[in-house]
Every structure is written in structure tokens, then in C-alpha cells.
Write a protein that holds these residues in place. Sequence first.
Motif, short mmCIF file in Angstrom:
data_model
loop_
_atom_site.label_atom_id
_atom_site.label_comp_id
_atom_site.label_asym_id
_atom_site.label_seq_id
_atom_site.Cartn_x
_atom_site.Cartn_y
_atom_site.Cartn_z
N ILE A 168 0.87 -1.18 0.00
CA ILE A 168 0.00 0.00 0.00
C ILE A 168 0.90 1.22 0.00
O ILE A 168 1.82 1.33 0.80
N ALA A 169 0.63 2.13 -0.91
CA ALA A 169 1.45 3.33 -1.05
C ALA A 169 0.55 4.56 -0.98
O ALA A 169 -0.65 4.49 -1.26
N PRO A 170 1.10 5.71 -0.62
CA PRO A 170 0.31 6.94 -0.57
C PRO A 170 -0.04 7.43 -1.98
O PRO A 170 0.44 6.90 -2.99
N LEU A 171 -0.87 8.45 -2.06
CA LEU A 171 -1.28 9.02 -3.34
C LEU A 171 -0.06 9.46 -4.15
O LEU A 171 0.95 9.93 -3.61
N GLY A 172 -0.17 9.31 -5.46
CA GLY A 172 0.89 9.80 -6.34
C GLY A 172 1.55 8.70 -7.13
O GLY A 172 1.09 7.55 -7.16
N ASN A 173 2.64 9.05 -7.79
CA ASN A 173 3.39 8.13 -8.62
C ASN A 173 4.52 7.47 -7.82
O ASN A 173 5.17 8.14 -7.01
N HIS A 174 4.75 6.20 -8.07
CA HIS A 174 5.75 5.45 -7.32
C HIS A 174 6.55 4.55 -8.25
O HIS A 174 6.09 4.18 -9.35
N THR A 175 7.74 4.17 -7.79
CA THR A 175 8.64 3.32 -8.59
C THR A 175 9.13 2.15 -7.74
O THR A 175 9.59 2.35 -6.60
N VAL A 176 9.04 0.97 -8.31
CA VAL A 176 9.54 -0.25 -7.67
C VAL A 176 10.68 -0.82 -8.51
O VAL A 176 10.59 -0.87 -9.74
N VAL A 177 11.75 -1.23 -7.83
CA VAL A 177 12.87 -1.92 -8.49
C VAL A 177 13.20 -3.15 -7.65
O VAL A 177 13.24 -3.07 -6.41
N VAL A 178 13.45 -4.27 -8.32
CA VAL A 178 13.91 -5.47 -7.61
C VAL A 178 15.28 -5.84 -8.16
O VAL A 178 15.51 -5.80 -9.37
N THR A 179 16.19 -6.17 -7.25
CA THR A 179 17.54 -6.61 -7.61
C THR A 179 17.66 -8.09 -7.29
O THR A 179 17.37 -8.51 -6.16
#
Length: 227
Positions: A168-179
Motif C-alpha cells: 500500500i502506497a500513498p497518493l501519487g506516482n511510485h517506482t519499484v525496483v527489484v535486484t
Amino acid sequence: MMVRCFSLCTWPANWSCPRTVVAVPPSCYQGTLTATPANAAVCQGNTVTLNYQPAIGDCPVVNYTWMNGNTPLAGAPNSPTLIVATNGFYWVKVDKGNHYYDRECYKETNQIVPLFYPLPVVALHGDHYVCDGNNIHISAATTATHLSWTLDGVAQPAFDNLGAIDLIAPLGNHTVVVTVTQNGCTTASAPYTFTVLPAPEPPQIEQEIISCEPYRVRLTAVCSTPG
């Protein structure tokens, strides 16, 4: 070295057999071939350094002939060091430039077989839009078993080694990266972006009387935001 002479004839007792003294040179080389890193295993895109290590008392080396299997390496340097980036069966022949005593004047070293691990592959899948307060599900397609997740550049240790996450993330744009890491080799996924949208305002209900007999009313829901 003493060389005896033999003959079918009988030599007089007071004759002595001619003697020839042959000088046998000492063994010139006892060195070995080593690798850096020591196990000769790296990730693709990196290199392995091979180095001839002379033993104490070895003769000076004039020629270094680098080999891959039975084939001389074209363009290889005449030096004790070779840097390789591809698979092969590498060794080096060293000599002092004098081949009269072939067995004593050169050495064929031990063989080293480098290992170049492929980089792991990873791709992220999931939704790109979610309403405020709802979970977003993101999965990683990879064969690696060690995974490290970040959200907006911040590590998420609670998700370590999970192939799929719900967050769950707050309002807006977000970025996820997995290594992902496999055999010591690491690859980071392409950035995966998603947007958390605000919940719409409750619609306004408008009514309009169509007729009294019979009584008919039209109800219309008017949203303050499109969608």
C-alpha cells in the motif's frame, strides 16, 4: 653422463674405451599458472587474469606462448599475464629461447578453465493504477532465488526473497525496483511505475419529476470528478 662404447671386436686389455661427456642442463622451469580470482569464476562482462608464477631459481623466461587448448592465441602478449573474457582451456608455454635441449628449455604449465556465469534475468509485472487505500500486486519473473525490493529508492527488507509482493502506497506516482542475485551475479530490474489515485467524491443525486399521474421521477447521479 658417461657413454660406453661397444664393438664386436676385442680391444686390447691396455686400451681404454673412448669416453664422451654430455652436459645435461638443469630443469629450467617449475612455475605454475594462477588465476585472479583464484577460482577463475566471474560474472559475464568481467574478466579473469591469468599469471605465470615462476618458482625460485627458475631460468629467465624469453618467450610466453599462450594457448587455448591446442591452439596458440593470436595476438596474445609475450608476457606472464593474460586477461581473458571468454570460455576456454588456457595454459602457457614458457621457454628461454634456446631449443637445443627441448625437454629442459621449456615448460607447459597447468591448465585453467575460467567460468563465466550468466547474469540473472528479471522482469516485473502488475497493475499500473490502484485506488487509494488498496493493495497493489507486483510479481517478479526470474529464476534467481535472492531478491531485494525497493520502493521509491527505499529498501523494503520485509519483502526480501519474495517473488511477488502486495503493498500500500500513498497518493501519487511510485517506482519499484527489484535486484536479483544468482551465483554472485546481480541484475536490477527496469523501474516499474504505478500510480495511486484518489477515491472519487460521492456523487450528487438530482431528481426530476416526470409526471404526477402516474408519479414518475428521474434520478441522475452527478459526479464531481470524471471517471
